[in-house]
Design a protein around this motif. Structure first.
Motif, PDB file in Angstrom:
ATOM      1  N   GLU A 112      60.003  79.297  89.112  1.00 48.83           N
ATOM      2  CA  GLU A 112      61.046  79.125  90.124  1.00 48.83           C
ATOM      3  C   GLU A 112      62.366  79.739  89.650  1.00 48.83           C
ATOM      4  O   GLU A 112      63.081  80.387  90.428  1.00 48.83           O
ATOM      5  N   VAL A 113      62.668  79.548  88.371  1.00 47.51           N
ATOM      6  CA  VAL A 113      63.888  80.137  87.803  1.00 47.51           C
ATOM      7  C   VAL A 113      63.843  81.661  87.920  1.00 47.51           C
ATOM      8  O   VAL A 113      64.817  82.305  88.320  1.00 47.51           O
ATOM      9  N   GLU A 114      62.672  82.237  87.601  1.00 49.19           N
ATOM     10  CA  GLU A 114      62.524  83.688  87.649  1.00 49.19           C
ATOM     11  C   GLU A 114      62.661  84.223  89.075  1.00 49.19           C
ATOM     12  O   GLU A 114      63.236  85.292  89.298  1.00 49.19           O
ATOM     13  N   PHE A 115      62.166  83.478  90.057  1.00 47.00           N
ATOM     14  CA  PHE A 115      62.265  83.942  91.444  1.00 47.00           C
ATOM     15  C   PHE A 115      63.714  83.949  91.927  1.00 47.00           C
ATOM     16  O   PHE A 115      64.106  84.824  92.706  1.00 47.00           O
ATOM     17  N   VAL A 116      64.505  82.976  91.488  1.00 44.72           N
ATOM     18  CA  VAL A 116      65.940  82.997  91.822  1.00 44.72           C
ATOM     19  C   VAL A 116      66.579  84.244  91.222  1.00 44.72           C
ATOM     20  O   VAL A 116      67.361  84.945  91.873  1.00 44.72           O
ATOM     21  N   GLN A 117      66.215  84.564  89.980  1.00 40.82           N
ATOM     22  CA  GLN A 117      66.728  85.771  89.335  1.00 40.82           C
ATOM     23  C   GLN A 117      66.263  87.043  90.051  1.00 40.82           C
ATOM     24  O   GLN A 117      67.016  88.013  90.166  1.00 40.82           O
ATOM     25  N   LEU A 118      65.024  87.030  90.541  1.00 39.44           N
ATOM     26  CA  LEU A 118      64.482  88.191  91.253  1.00 39.44           C
ATOM     27  C   LEU A 118      65.250  88.434  92.550  1.00 39.44           C
ATOM     28  O   LEU A 118      65.598  89.582  92.875  1.00 39.44           O
ATOM     29  N   TYR A 119      65.512  87.371  93.296  1.00 37.33           N
ATOM     30  CA  TYR A 119      66.332  87.518  94.504  1.00 37.33           C
ATOM     31  C   TYR A 119      67.675  88.151  94.147  1.00 37.33           C
ATOM     32  O   TYR A 119      68.133  89.103  94.783  1.00 37.33           O
ATOM     33  N   ASP A 120      68.317  87.612  93.137  1.00 41.69           N
ATOM     34  CA  ASP A 120      69.634  88.091  92.728  1.00 41.69           C
ATOM     35  C   ASP A 120      69.577  89.558  92.296  1.00 41.69           C
ATOM     36  O   ASP A 120      70.459  90.354  92.645  1.00 41.69           O
ATOM     37  N   ALA A 121      68.514  89.929  91.569  1.00 41.88           N
ATOM     38  CA  ALA A 121      68.376  91.310  91.083  1.00 41.88           C
ATOM     39  C   ALA A 121      68.253  92.297  92.239  1.00 41.88           C
ATOM     40  O   ALA A 121      68.905  93.348  92.253  1.00 41.88           O
ATOM     41  N   VAL A 122      67.425  91.965  93.239  1.00 42.82           N
ATOM     42  CA  VAL A 122      67.214  92.868  94.381  1.00 42.82           C
ATOM     43  C   VAL A 122      68.495  93.032  95.191  1.00 42.82           C
ATOM     44  O   VAL A 122      68.909  94.160  95.506  1.00 42.82           O
ATOM     45  N   PHE A 123      69.145  91.929  95.532  1.00 47.46           N
ATOM     46  CA  PHE A 123      70.345  92.033  96.370  1.00 47.46           C
ATOM     47  C   PHE A 123      71.501  92.685  95.617  1.00 47.46           C
ATOM     48  O   PHE A 123      72.356  93.330  96.229  1.00 47.46           O
ATOM     49  N   THR A 164      61.872  61.157  93.373  1.00 44.52           N
ATOM     50  CA  THR A 164      62.503  61.253  92.052  1.00 44.52           C
ATOM     51  C   THR A 164      61.973  62.473  91.293  1.00 44.52           C
ATOM     52  O   THR A 164      62.737  63.187  90.626  1.00 44.52           O
ATOM     53  N   LYS A 165      60.681  62.722  91.408  1.00 46.58           N
ATOM     54  CA  LYS A 165      60.094  63.888  90.738  1.00 46.58           C
ATOM     55  C   LYS A 165      60.691  65.181  91.310  1.00 46.58           C
ATOM     56  O   LYS A 165      60.969  66.138  90.571  1.00 46.58           O
ATOM     57  N   GLY A 166      60.883  65.222  92.617  1.00 47.05           N
ATOM     58  CA  GLY A 166      61.490  66.388  93.249  1.00 47.05           C
ATOM     59  C   GLY A 166      62.901  66.645  92.739  1.00 47.05           C
ATOM     60  O   GLY A 166      63.285  67.794  92.498  1.00 47.05           O
ATOM     61  N   VAL A 167      63.674  65.572  92.552  1.00 45.08           N
ATOM     62  CA  VAL A 167      65.035  65.701  92.021  1.00 45.08           C
ATOM     63  C   VAL A 167      64.994  66.270  90.605  1.00 45.08           C
ATOM     64  O   VAL A 167      65.776  67.163  90.251  1.00 45.08           O
ATOM     65  N   GLU A 168      64.059  65.791  89.786  1.00 46.66           N
ATOM     66  CA  GLU A 168      63.936  66.268  88.398  1.00 46.66           C
ATOM     67  C   GLU A 168      63.574  67.756  88.359  1.00 46.66           C
ATOM     68  O   GLU A 168      64.099  68.518  87.542  1.00 46.66           O
ATOM     69  N   GLU A 169      62.664  68.167  89.255  1.00 40.44           N
ATOM     70  CA  GLU A 169      62.264  69.575  89.303  1.00 40.44           C
ATOM     71  C   GLU A 169      63.437  70.467  89.691  1.00 40.44           C
ATOM     72  O   GLU A 169      63.658  71.531  89.093  1.00 40.44           O
ATOM     73  N   LEU A 170      64.204  70.019  90.700  1.00 42.59           N
ATOM     74  CA  LEU A 170      65.368  70.797  91.115  1.00 42.59           C
ATOM     75  C   LEU A 170      66.425  70.846  90.019  1.00 42.59           C
ATOM     76  O   LEU A 170      67.058  71.887  89.801  1.00 42.59           O
ATOM     77  N   ARG A 171      66.611  69.737  89.325  1.00 41.84           N
ATOM     78  CA  ARG A 171      67.612  69.691  88.261  1.00 41.84           C
ATOM     79  C   ARG A 171      67.286  70.719  87.169  1.00 41.84           C
ATOM     80  O   ARG A 171      68.176  71.374  86.620  1.00 41.84           O
ATOM     81  N   PHE A 172      65.982  70.869  86.857  1.00 42.30           N
ATOM     82  CA  PHE A 172      65.544  71.834  85.847  1.00 42.30           C
ATOM     83  C   PHE A 172      65.925  73.263  86.268  1.00 42.30           C
ATOM     84  O   PHE A 172      66.488  74.031  85.481  1.00 42.30           O
ATOM     85  N   VAL A 173      65.613  73.608  87.514  1.00 39.36           N
ATOM     86  CA  VAL A 173      65.878  74.970  88.000  1.00 39.36           C
ATOM     87  C   VAL A 173      67.380  75.245  88.037  1.00 39.36           C
ATOM     88  O   VAL A 173      67.856  76.273  87.530  1.00 39.36           O
ATOM     89  N   ILE A 174      68.139  74.328  88.619  1.00 44.93           N
ATOM     90  CA  ILE A 174      69.585  74.520  88.783  1.00 44.93           C
ATOM     91  C   ILE A 174      70.285  74.595  87.428  1.00 44.93           C
ATOM     92  O   ILE A 174      71.159  75.447  87.206  1.00 44.93           O
ATOM     93  N   LYS A 175      69.882  73.734  86.482  1.00 47.00           N
ATOM     94  CA  LYS A 175      70.490  73.723  85.145  1.00 47.00           C
ATOM     95  C   LYS A 175      70.267  75.058  84.433  1.00 47.00           C
ATOM     96  O   LYS A 175      71.189  75.625  83.832  1.00 47.00           O
ATOM     97  N   ASN A 176      69.041  75.590  84.516  1.00 46.09           N
ATOM     98  CA  ASN A 176      68.726  76.825  83.793  1.00 46.09           C
ATOM     99  C   ASN A 176      69.343  78.063  84.450  1.00 46.09           C
ATOM    100  O   ASN A 176      69.734  79.005  83.755  1.00 46.09           O
ATOM    101  N   ILE A 177      69.420  78.066  85.776  1.00 43.86           N
ATOM    102  CA  ILE A 177      70.108  79.177  86.446  1.00 43.86           C
ATOM    103  C   ILE A 177      71.590  79.162  86.090  1.00 43.86           C
ATOM    104  O   ILE A 177      72.211  80.207  85.865  1.00 43.86           O
TER     105      ILE A 177
END
Length: 454
Positions: free
Chosen positions: A158-169, A263-276
Motif C-alpha cells: 500500500e505504501v508503494e502504491f501511494v508512491q507510484l501515484y505520486d511518481a506518475v503525477f 480497530t484493525k482497519g485503523v492500525e493498517e491505515l496508521r502504518f501506511v500514513i506513518k511510513n508515507i
C-alpha cells in the motif's frame, strides 16, 4: 443517413492520439520502474466471470453480448411471455464486455496459477466498457491503466502504491493531486457500532456518493435502503470529519474501540500514513477520507482515490484498494491482492485544462524529400531507405509538382507539419539539404546528411 458513433464513445485525432500515447508511456515507464510486468486479457469474458462482482449497480452497467445464431429459439415461451429482462438475458447472453481489469486479472491468476511466481506484480493497459450515462470525464468506452500485486499481505505494498501515484503525477507535471485513503475494515466497524452491520453494502454505496449528492442525499438514500434514523444520527460526525490524518486516526480509534475489525482497519491505515510521512511525497498529498467507500464489493482493506487539482472540476483520476477475497471467488483461496488504477481519459482532460501538453508533438519525418522531378524519385527513395536504416524518419512527398502552385503546396505542407530538414533536388549523387529553421542550404552526399540530421 448521416454517419455517427454510439454515445459515450469517441474518435481521436492524430494530436489526441499522440497526447494519449505520451500519458500511456509515462505510466508504463513508472510501472516497470516499480517492477510490474505486463499482461493482457480478452476484451470480453464469460458473463459468470463478471456478474456479481461489482454489486447490484455495477452489474447493471455491464454490456452483455448476444449469443450468436438463433438465440431466441432456445428461450421458452413462458420466459418470453414474462418479459423479465433479467431471466431473458441469462438465456440469450453468455458473454459480456469487461467492466474493469481487476476481475479479469483475478480470473487470470487462478487460471495461470501454476505458471506465476508469487508475489506477482502485473500491470495492464487496456480498454473497458460500462453502460453508464455519458458526461464530461465519464465514457462508455475508456482505458484503464492498472497495477496490482497478488500473493502478499504486506502493507508495504500500500505504501508503494501511494508512491507510484505520486511518481506518475509528478512526471506528468500535475501539481496538487490528493491521494485519498480509507479502509473497508473501518467502514465495516462503523456499520457495526451504529447497528447497521447487515446493511454494510447499502451503507458504503450511499456514503460513497457524498461528493455527488451531499449529506441530505446520502441520508435519504440510507433511509430508503432501510438504515434506521438512529443509526444515521450516529454516523453524522463522519460527514464533517476534520483535522490532520493523525487527528482523524485518533478519533476513529476512539469511535471504533468496541469493534475488533474497525480497530484493525485503523492500525493498517496508521502504518501506511506513518511510513508515507517518513518517506515524503514529491507533489501529491495523502488525506484520510472516512467517507471514501468506493462501492465495489471486493475491497477488503485499504481503498484509494485520487482527486485532481482543485482548479480542475472533474471526478477522481485514479482509484483502487486491497481485495483479499477476490481470487477465492474463482477457487483460489488465501491469495491477497492490492492494486490501483489510473483514469487515462480524465488525466487527459486535466492536462489539457492545465496546458500541460505544450511539449507533446505529432510524429513527423525529420527529413522530407520534395517531389519536383519524377526522374529524381528513384534516387530519393534509395536515400530515404538509407536514412531509415540509420534510424532517421524520412519520407517523400508522394505527388509530383509540375507547376509553381503545386510546388508552393509542398512547401506549405513542410511549414504546417514543422519539418526541420527538406531535400529539394539531386545533383550528381548529392542532395540539396535545406534547414527550414536557419534557411541554410548545402549540397551533400547522403552519408554527410545522416551525420547532420542525427
Amino acid at each position: 443517413m448521416k454517419p455517427g458513433i454510439p454515445k459515450g464513445t469517441r474518435d481521436f485525432s492524430s494530436i489526441q492520439v499522440a497526447r494519449r500515447n505520451f500519458i500511456f508511456s509515462t505510466i508504463k515507464h513508472s510501472f516497470e520502474l516499480f517492477g510490474f510486468q505486463p499482461i493482457e486479457t480478452p476484451s470480453f469474458e464469460n458473463s459468470s466471470t463478471l456478474m456479481g462482482k461489482y454489486g447490484e449497480e455495477g452489474d447493471r452497467l455491464i454490456f452483455k453480448i448476444l449469443n450468436s445464431g438463433p438465440y431466441l429459439s432456445k428461450v421458452s415461451d413462458e420466459v418470453l411471455a414474462e418479459k423479465d429482462s433479467g431471466k431473458l438475458t441469462k438465456q440469450i447472453s453468455e458473454k459480456a464486455l469487461r467492466y474493469d481489469l481487476t476481475v479479469p486479472f483475478a480470473r487470470y491468476v487462478v487460471q495461470h496459477q501454476n505458471e506465476i511466481t508469487f508475489p506477482f506484480k502485473r500491470y495492464q493497459i487496456q480498454p473497458v466498457w460500462r453502460a453508464d450515462k455519458p458526461q464530461k470525464g465519464r465514457y462508455r468506452e475508456f482505458y484503464q491503466c492498472d497495477a496490482d500485486v497478488v500473493g502478499s499481505q504486506s502493507l508495504w505494498q500500500e505504501v508503494e502504491f501511494v508512491q507510484l501515484y505520486d511518481a506518475v503525477f509528478s512526471k506528468l507535471k500535475i501539481q496538487g493531486t490528493t491521494i485519498k485513503i480509507n479502509n473497508r475494515k473501518i467502514l465495516s466497524g462503523i456499520a457495526e457500532v451504529i447497528g447497521a452491520k447487515d446493511k454494510l453494502i447499502d451503507f458504503t454505496v450511499a456514503l460513497d456518493k457524498l461528493d455527488k449528492i451531499g449529506k441530505d442525499g446520502v441520508v435519504a438514500e440510507m433511509i430508503s435502503k432501510g438504515i434506521s434514523e438512529e443509526a444515521i444520527k450516529k454516523v453524522q460526525p463522519l460527514f464533517d470529519f476534520t483535522g490532520s490524518n493523525d487527528d482523524k486516526l485518533n478519533s476513529l480509534a476512539e469511535m471504533l474501540v468496541a469493534s475488533e475489525e474497525g480497530t484493525k482497519g485503523v492500525e493498517e491505515l496508521r502504518f501506511v500514513i506513518k511510513n508515507i510521512k517518513g518517506l515524503g511525497l514529491q507533489t501529491a498529498s495523502l488525506d484520510l477520507d472516512v467517507t471514501l467507500a468506493r462501492g465495489l464489493n471486493y475491497y477488503t482493506g485499504a481503498i484509494f482515490e485520487v482527486s485532481a487539482p482543485k482548479e480542475v472540476k472533474i471526478g477522481s483520476i485514479g482509484g483502487g484498494g486491497r481485495y483479499d477475497d477476490l481470487t477465492g471467488i474463482f477457487g483460489l483461496k488465501d491469495v491477497s491482492g492490492v492494486g490501483i488504477s489510473f483514469g487515462l481519459d480524465r488525466i487527459y482532460l486535466v492536462m489539457e485544462e492545465l496546458g500541460l501538453f505544450n511539449e507533446v508533438e505529432l510524429p513527423k519525418p525529420k527529413v522530407l524529400f520534395l517531389n519536383f522531378d519524377e526522374n529524381e524519385s528513384l534516387a530519393k527513395i534509395k536515400a530515404i531507405n538509407e536514412l531509415r536504416a540509420n534510424g532517421v524518419k524520412a519520407e517523400l512527398y508522394p505527388d509530383v509538382a509540375t507547376t509553381n502552385n503545386q510546388q508552393k503546396k509542398q512547401w506549405k505542407y513542410v511549414d504546417k507539419r514543422g519539418i526541420e530538414f527538406v531535400i529539394t533536388t539531386v545533383e550528381d549523387e548529392q542532395f540539396k539539404l535545406k534547414n527550414t529553421q536557419t534557411r541554410e542550404e548545402k549540397l551533400l552526399k547522403i552519408k554527410e546528411i545522416i551525420k547532420i540530421v542525427q
